[in-house]
Design a protein around this motif. Structure first.
Motif, PDB file in Angstrom:
ATOM      1  N   GLY A  38      22.699  -5.421   4.945  1.00  0.00           N
ATOM      2  CA  GLY A  38      23.759  -4.670   4.519  1.00  0.00           C
ATOM      3  C   GLY A  38      23.492  -3.119   4.211  1.00  0.00           C
ATOM      4  N   ALA A  39      21.962  -2.746   4.155  1.00  0.00           N
ATOM      5  CA  ALA A  39      21.451  -1.441   3.911  1.00  0.00           C
ATOM      6  C   ALA A  39      20.034  -1.426   4.297  1.00  0.00           C
ATOM      7  N   ILE A  40      19.348  -0.413   4.227  1.00  0.00           N
ATOM      8  CA  ILE A  40      18.180  -0.265   4.444  1.00  0.00           C
ATOM      9  C   ILE A  40      17.481   0.797   3.307  1.00  0.00           C
ATOM     10  N   LEU A  41      16.346  -0.105   2.650  1.00  0.00           N
ATOM     11  CA  LEU A  41      16.018   0.468   1.681  1.00  0.00           C
ATOM     12  C   LEU A  41      14.286   0.826   2.016  1.00  0.00           C
ATOM     13  N   SER A  42      13.786   2.017   1.744  1.00  0.00           N
ATOM     14  CA  SER A  42      12.456   2.351   1.957  1.00  0.00           C
ATOM     15  C   SER A  42      11.190   1.827   1.109  1.00  0.00           C
ATOM     16  N   LYS A  43      10.359   1.812   1.411  1.00  0.00           N
ATOM     17  CA  LYS A  43       9.266   1.710   0.643  1.00  0.00           C
ATOM     18  C   LYS A  43       9.162   2.934  -0.458  1.00  0.00           C
ATOM     19  N   SER A  44       8.884   2.441  -1.511  1.00  0.00           N
ATOM     20  CA  SER A  44       8.596   3.255  -2.718  1.00  0.00           C
ATOM     21  C   SER A  44       7.727   4.676  -2.421  1.00  0.00           C
ATOM     22  N   ALA A  45       8.125   5.753  -2.285  1.00  0.00           N
ATOM     23  CA  ALA A  45       7.387   6.656  -1.843  1.00  0.00           C
ATOM     24  C   ALA A  45       6.792   7.492  -2.941  1.00  0.00           C
ATOM     25  N   THR A  46       5.575   8.005  -2.749  1.00  0.00           N
ATOM     26  CA  THR A  46       4.716   8.985  -3.637  1.00  0.00           C
ATOM     27  C   THR A  46       4.786  10.503  -3.044  1.00  0.00           C
ATOM     28  N   LEU A  47       4.575  11.386  -3.716  1.00  0.00           N
ATOM     29  CA  LEU A  47       4.771  12.742  -3.222  1.00  0.00           C
ATOM     30  C   LEU A  47       3.891  13.039  -2.030  1.00  0.00           C
ATOM     31  N   ALA A  48       2.674  12.415  -2.106  1.00  0.00           N
ATOM     32  CA  ALA A  48       1.661  12.415  -0.891  1.00  0.00           C
ATOM     33  C   ALA A  48       1.509  11.040  -0.488  1.00  0.00           C
ATOM     34  N   PRO A  49       1.183  10.798   0.778  1.00  0.00           N
ATOM     35  CA  PRO A  49       0.839   9.558   1.349  1.00  0.00           C
ATOM     36  C   PRO A  49      -0.368   8.800   0.257  1.00  0.00           C
ATOM     37  N   ARG A  50      -0.263   7.528   0.481  1.00  0.00           N
ATOM     38  CA  ARG A  50      -1.350   6.705  -0.357  1.00  0.00           C
ATOM     39  C   ARG A  50      -1.586   5.639   0.447  1.00  0.00           C
ATOM     40  N   ALA A  51      -2.909   5.258   0.345  1.00  0.00           N
ATOM     41  CA  ALA A  51      -3.738   4.131   1.295  1.00  0.00           C
ATOM     42  C   ALA A  51      -3.266   2.806   0.490  1.00  0.00           C
ATOM     43  N   GLY A  52      -3.316   2.944  -0.862  1.00  0.00           N
ATOM     44  CA  GLY A  52      -3.208   2.002  -1.912  1.00  0.00           C
ATOM     45  C   GLY A  52      -4.543   1.205  -2.324  1.00  0.00           C
ATOM     46  N   ASN A  53      -4.205   0.031  -2.612  1.00  0.00           N
ATOM     47  CA  ASN A  53      -5.459  -0.826  -3.052  1.00  0.00           C
ATOM     48  C   ASN A  53      -6.398  -1.301  -2.107  1.00  0.00           C
ATOM     49  N   PRO A  54      -7.413  -1.838  -2.151  1.00  0.00           N
ATOM     50  CA  PRO A  54      -8.325  -2.567  -1.036  1.00  0.00           C
ATOM     51  C   PRO A  54      -7.745  -3.870  -0.813  1.00  0.00           C
ATOM     52  N   ALA A  55      -7.929  -4.290   0.303  1.00  0.00           N
ATOM     53  CA  ALA A  55      -7.441  -5.709   0.774  1.00  0.00           C
ATOM     54  C   ALA A  55      -8.647  -6.435   0.471  1.00  0.00           C
ATOM     55  N   PRO A  56      -8.244  -7.822   0.306  1.00  0.00           N
ATOM     56  CA  PRO A  56      -6.940  -8.527   0.506  1.00  0.00           C
ATOM     57  C   PRO A  56      -6.116  -8.094  -0.761  1.00  0.00           C
ATOM     58  N   ARG A  57      -5.032  -7.896  -0.634  1.00  0.00           N
ATOM     59  CA  ARG A  57      -3.998  -7.315  -1.622  1.00  0.00           C
ATOM     60  C   ARG A  57      -2.499  -7.902  -1.743  1.00  0.00           C
ATOM     61  N   TYR A  58      -2.197  -8.819  -0.677  1.00  0.00           N
ATOM     62  CA  TYR A  58      -1.101  -9.451  -0.417  1.00  0.00           C
ATOM     63  C   TYR A  58      -1.270 -10.819   0.097  1.00  0.00           C
ATOM     64  N   VAL A  59      -1.024 -12.106  -0.661  1.00  0.00           N
ATOM     65  CA  VAL A  59      -1.215 -13.207  -0.086  1.00  0.00           C
ATOM     66  C   VAL A  59       0.139 -14.076  -0.507  1.00  0.00           C
ATOM     67  N   ASP A  60       0.431 -14.696   0.611  1.00  0.00           N
ATOM     68  CA  ASP A  60       1.687 -15.805   0.270  1.00  0.00           C
ATOM     69  C   ASP A  60       0.919 -17.130  -0.299  1.00  0.00           C
ATOM     70  N   THR A  61       1.858 -17.768  -1.011  1.00  0.00           N
ATOM     71  CA  THR A  61       1.619 -18.680  -1.812  1.00  0.00           C
ATOM     72  C   THR A  61       2.614 -19.888  -1.694  1.00  0.00           C
ATOM     73  N   PRO A  62       2.403 -21.201  -2.006  1.00  0.00           N
ATOM     74  CA  PRO A  62       3.225 -21.999  -1.871  1.00  0.00           C
ATOM     75  C   PRO A  62       4.559 -21.903  -2.557  1.00  0.00           C
ATOM     76  N   TRP A  63       4.388 -21.206  -3.660  1.00  0.00           N
ATOM     77  CA  TRP A  63       5.515 -20.967  -4.675  1.00  0.00           C
ATOM     78  C   TRP A  63       5.874 -19.290  -4.725  1.00  0.00           C
ATOM     79  N   GLY A  64       5.497 -18.765  -3.721  1.00  0.00           N
ATOM     80  CA  GLY A  64       6.147 -17.163  -3.436  1.00  0.00           C
ATOM     81  C   GLY A  64       4.870 -16.270  -2.975  1.00  0.00           C
ATOM     82  N   SER A  65       4.462 -15.365  -3.782  1.00  0.00           N
ATOM     83  CA  SER A  65       3.448 -14.563  -3.366  1.00  0.00           C
ATOM     84  C   SER A  65       2.868 -13.716  -4.453  1.00  0.00           C
TER      85      SER A  65
END
Length: 311
Positions: A38-65
């Motif tokens: 019903g809407a489009i929500l952007s990624k949380s933006a910072t003032l300048a672009p960010r690469a973020g934390n090193p990988a692996p940084r997101y993992v799916d699990t049986p109960w979520g993530s």
């Protein structure tokens, strides 16, 4: 049947994406526009672009993530420019902002004011995955200062994304602060910060940043999200809509959050796992539940949760 309204912004469907998964690039935002969301929500933006934390940084699990993304994003100017590109979808476009300082947030909010294709701003006060940066919304005094500064210059519909609260007194204290300001909505909750999930066979953490500590999403957090939605629905002024986030992967999950008082629900972990088709799936399941119960709109049951009868 699933229509709703937040700050006089009409949504044809009360179900849309949470800021975080699959909303960083223009292509991902366009995919949301093409979906049943019903809407489009952007990624949380910072003032300048960010690469973020090193990988692996997101993992799916049986109960979520579990994740410790560290706010990777293309910078606020990118999401500001995307507004015109997304206008053809005729869906409300909401920009999430998460500046590294109050000055950053004020600058970004100021630049968003003149873009007519931005329907609202979601100010993220609750990122748990920035090393060395505490969550603003756990500091009640600082939260009040931030909101006072923000509303001194903001004219657009604006809401805040909150972390999970666990103490009844903290709900009351935060609600007292939020009720002082012309907020349009609160989104609750962000991931539960600093969980730890382990691969016992490898004898190591699933993610790398912060020695494996990260934000939990999905089934892990549904009960906590329901409690936060319920408490803020009861404590906030009725003009402030509650948007539910946390553990929603079915029509039943969405129904429960709306029953607790939510005017809309956001999908995060389930979107990451299944893609934008999740909005049609959850919408169909929620519609079937409502039809079976004889409800014509979400307002027929929103907030009408009953306490268990005595035995």
């Amino acid at each position: 049947m699933l229509q709703t309204k937040i700050a006089n912004i009409k949504l044809a469907n009360c179900i849309y994406n949470a800021s975080g998964p699959a909303c960083s690039s223009l292509e991902e935002l366009q995919a949301l526009g093409q979906s049943a969301a019903g809407a489009i929500l952007s990624k949380s933006a910072t003032l300048a672009p960010r690469a973020g934390n090193p990988a692996p940084r997101y993992v799916d699990t049986p109960w979520g993530s579990i994740n410790s993304m560290g706010l990777p994003n293309k910078g606020h100017a990118y999401y500001l420019a995307a507004a015109k590109e997304l206008a053809s979808f005729q869906k409300p476009y909401i920009v999430s902002l998460s500046g590294m300082s109050l000055a950053d947030n004020l600058k970004m909010i100021a630049e968003m004011q003149e873009e007519e294709n931005i329907a609202a701003i979601e100010l993220n006060l609750s990122c748990p995955n920035l090393p060395g940066k505490p969550q603003t919304a756990y500091d009640f005094e600082q939260t009040e200062k931030v909101l006072a500064a923000v509303f001194a210059q903001n004219n657009k519909p604006l809401g805040v994304k909150l972390p999970p609260y666990f103490d009844l007194l903290h709900f009351e204290q935060m609600a007292q602060i939020l009720n002082q300001f012309p907020l349009s909505f609160v989104s609750c909750i962000n991931s539960i910060g600093n969980g730890l999930v382990i691969d016992w066979e490898k004898e190591e953490t699933l993610i790398r940043p912060k020695d494996g500590f990260g934000g939990l999403g999905g089934d892990y957090i549904k009960a906590t999200a329901l409690a936060n939605v319920r408490q803020f629905y009861l404590l906030l002024r009725p003009e402030i809509s509650v948007v539910a986030v946390g553990g929603i992967k079915s029509g039943q999950d969405a129904f429960e959050h709306i029953l607790c008082g939510a005017k809309a629900v956001q999908i995060g972990t389930h979107l990451m796992k299944t893609g934008p088709s999740c909005f049609a799936q959850i919408s169909a399941e929620l519609t079937a539940i409502m039809q079976a119960k004889g409800y014509q709109s979400i307002e027929d049951f929103r907030g009408k949760l009953k306490t268990a009868a005595p035995i």
